[in-house]
Design an enzyme around this catalytic site. Structure first.
Site, mmCIF file in Angstrom:
data_model
loop_
_atom_site.group_PDB
_atom_site.id
_atom_site.type_symbol
_atom_site.label_atom_id
_atom_site.label_comp_id
_atom_site.label_asym_id
_atom_site.label_seq_id
_atom_site.Cartn_x
_atom_site.Cartn_y
_atom_site.Cartn_z
ATOM 1 N N TYR A 1 0.835 -1.164 0.063
ATOM 2 C CA TYR A 1 -0.153 -0.222 -0.034
ATOM 3 C C TYR A 1 0.979 1.433 0.227
ATOM 4 C CZ TYR A 1 -3.283 3.542 1.953
ATOM 5 O OH TYR A 1 -4.196 4.647 2.171
ATOM 6 N N ASP B 1 -1.104 15.783 5.910
ATOM 7 C CA ASP B 1 -1.934 15.039 4.911
ATOM 8 C C ASP B 1 -3.191 16.108 4.921
ATOM 9 O OD1 ASP B 1 -3.350 13.448 3.515
ATOM 10 O OD2 ASP B 1 -3.968 11.957 5.039
ATOM 11 N N ASP C 1 -3.468 5.303 -2.449
ATOM 12 C CA ASP C 1 -4.441 6.207 -1.796
ATOM 13 C C ASP C 1 -4.475 7.496 -3.014
ATOM 14 O OD1 ASP C 1 -5.630 8.373 -0.243
ATOM 15 O OD2 ASP C 1 -4.442 8.326 1.332
ATOM 16 N N ASP D 1 -6.675 9.987 -2.368
ATOM 17 C CA ASP D 1 -7.419 10.955 -1.808
ATOM 18 C C ASP D 1 -8.798 11.288 -2.534
ATOM 19 O OD1 ASP D 1 -5.357 11.564 -0.246
ATOM 20 O OD2 ASP D 1 -4.479 13.324 -0.939
ATOM 21 N N HIS E 1 -8.011 3.555 -3.784
ATOM 22 C CA HIS E 1 -9.146 4.163 -2.909
ATOM 23 C C HIS E 1 -9.357 5.608 -3.074
ATOM 24 C CE1 HIS E 1 -7.382 5.574 0.464
ATOM 25 N NE2 HIS E 1 -6.503 4.522 0.664
ATOM 26 N N GLU F 1 -12.002 8.619 -1.724
ATOM 27 C CA GLU F 1 -12.837 8.992 -0.634
ATOM 28 C C GLU F 1 -13.886 10.077 -0.821
ATOM 29 O OE1 GLU F 1 -9.914 11.948 1.869
ATOM 30 O OE2 GLU F 1 -8.950 10.081 1.411
ATOM 31 N N CYS G 1 -6.890 14.094 7.601
ATOM 32 C CA CYS G 1 -6.677 12.697 7.978
ATOM 33 C C CYS G 1 -7.817 11.874 8.261
ATOM 34 C CB CYS G 1 -5.356 12.575 8.968
ATOM 35 S SG CYS G 1 -5.343 10.930 9.828
ATOM 36 N N ARG H 1 -13.645 4.647 -0.518
ATOM 37 C CA ARG H 1 -13.453 4.954 0.947
ATOM 38 C C ARG H 1 -14.851 5.818 1.449
ATOM 39 N NH1 ARG H 1 -8.287 7.746 3.943
ATOM 40 N NH2 ARG H 1 -9.445 9.443 4.880
ATOM 41 N N GLU I 1 -13.836 4.246 6.668
ATOM 42 C CA GLU I 1 -12.746 4.666 7.534
ATOM 43 C C GLU I 1 -13.160 4.912 8.942
ATOM 44 O OE1 GLU I 1 -9.863 4.931 8.407
ATOM 45 O OE2 GLU I 1 -8.767 6.549 7.349
ATOM 46 N N ASN J 1 -8.988 -0.597 8.089
ATOM 47 C CA ASN J 1 -7.675 0.274 8.114
ATOM 48 C C ASN J 1 -7.188 0.305 9.757
ATOM 49 O OD1 ASN J 1 -5.747 2.052 7.888
ATOM 50 N ND2 ASN J 1 -7.021 3.868 7.967
#
Length: 299
Positions: free
Chosen positions: A43, A58, A85, A87, A113, A115, A123, A158, A188, A210
């Site tokens: 990942y 982040d 990821d 975002d 993924h 989101e 985050c 996500r 999440e 996660n």
């Protein structure tokens, strides 16, 4: 000739290891170490790219190109399927999401993924998150699915809705994402095994847990998560956190003592590094090249 699909390899790993442990690899060297440890998938964390490659928080600051640089470096040397990821998709429109998907496939990623936070994201384990409407998230998934140049590439949705709208709304969003074509679901910041079980029952596709340190989610074991019907278990930054702490300790010791002697036993040796990156096989090829050149010059 059969075309290799990283996405197909990722799907196969999910089927064969239940739940599939997916470990974070902050760089290409760590990807090789993860493979050596026996993991079947790796990942790349968006937060890890921000903190590790850019030295930034982040907060949606990283760009697509920042992430792609690390993706390429990892996939160039490690054949484990890579989940990335992305975002919120690196842009406000379906065109941005489509470009992200095509680029991930081109650079060798197996899955991504995306989101449902707003562009100025946070985050997933921090307070103050804001999410887009369910329809906007569905549109993101639809754009991603439509943009695939490899239909085996995995689109994972996500949702950060638990902290904002509650469990039922988060599950409703996840179901809508699956209906739009999402292959897997990443809920999440869950706080109980029962939550995962409810997600799995509702979406009927693999669900990712996660299990990040120092966050909202307890450090559930693989066996516990298997019992909750979880399909994938993610450890996004475990090695990165350990690496950072080790670096701080070494820097402090050298500055304090004027020598690294006291921390040598915490270091990977030169021989270990060379073995991990297959150094000697490269050197042997170089020696053979030099020998061939010298032989040709003598003739």
């Amino acid at each position: 000739m059969t075309h290799y699909s990283a996405g197909a390899a990722f799907r196969k790993a999910v089927q064969e290891e239940s739940p599939l442990q997916v470990v974070g690899a902050i760089n290409a060297n760590h990807a090789l170490l993860a493979k050596r440890a026996g993991f079947k998938a790796i990942y790349l964390s968006g937060g890890g790219v921000a903190a590790g490659s850019l030295g930034l928080p982040d907060l949606g600051i990283s760009s697509l190109d920042d992430v792609l640089t690390d993706v390429r470096r990892i996939t160039d040397v490690c054949d484990l399927p890579l989940l990335v990821d992305v975002d919120t998709g690196f842009g406000a429109s379906a065109f941005n999401v489509a470009r992200t998907v095509k680029s991930m496939i081109k650079f060798g990623a197996a899955a991504m993924h995306i989101e449902d936070q707003v562009g100025a994201k946070r985050c997933g384990h921090r307070p103050g998150k804001e999410i887009v409407s369910k329809q906007e998230m569905v549109d993101r998934i639809s754009a991603a699915v439509d943009a695939r140049t490899d239909d085996q590439f995995v689109i994972m949705a996500r949702t950060d809705a638990l902290a904002v709208e509650g469990l039922d709304a988060a599950i409703e969003r996840a179901v809508a994402c699956v209906e739009a074509g999402a292959d897997m679901i990443f809920p999440e910041a869950m706080i109980s095994l029962d939550m995962y079980k409810k997600f799995a029952a509702a979406v009927k596709v693999p669900v990712l847990a996660n299990i990040t340190e120092f966050g909202s989610t307890p450090l559930f074991t693989v066996d516990e998560l298997r019992g909750a019907d979880v399909g994938l278990v993610l450890y996004p930054l475990s090695a990165f956190r350990a690496m950072n702490k080790a670096a701080e300790n070494v820097y402090g010791a050298i500055r304090r003592d004027g020598t690294q002697q006291a921390v040598l036993d915490t270091m990977q040796t030169r021989a270990e590094l060379y073995e991990r990156i297959n150094y000697h096989s490269f050197e042997e090829k170089l020696d053979a090249l030099f020998a061939a050149q010298n032989s040709a010059q003598k003739k």
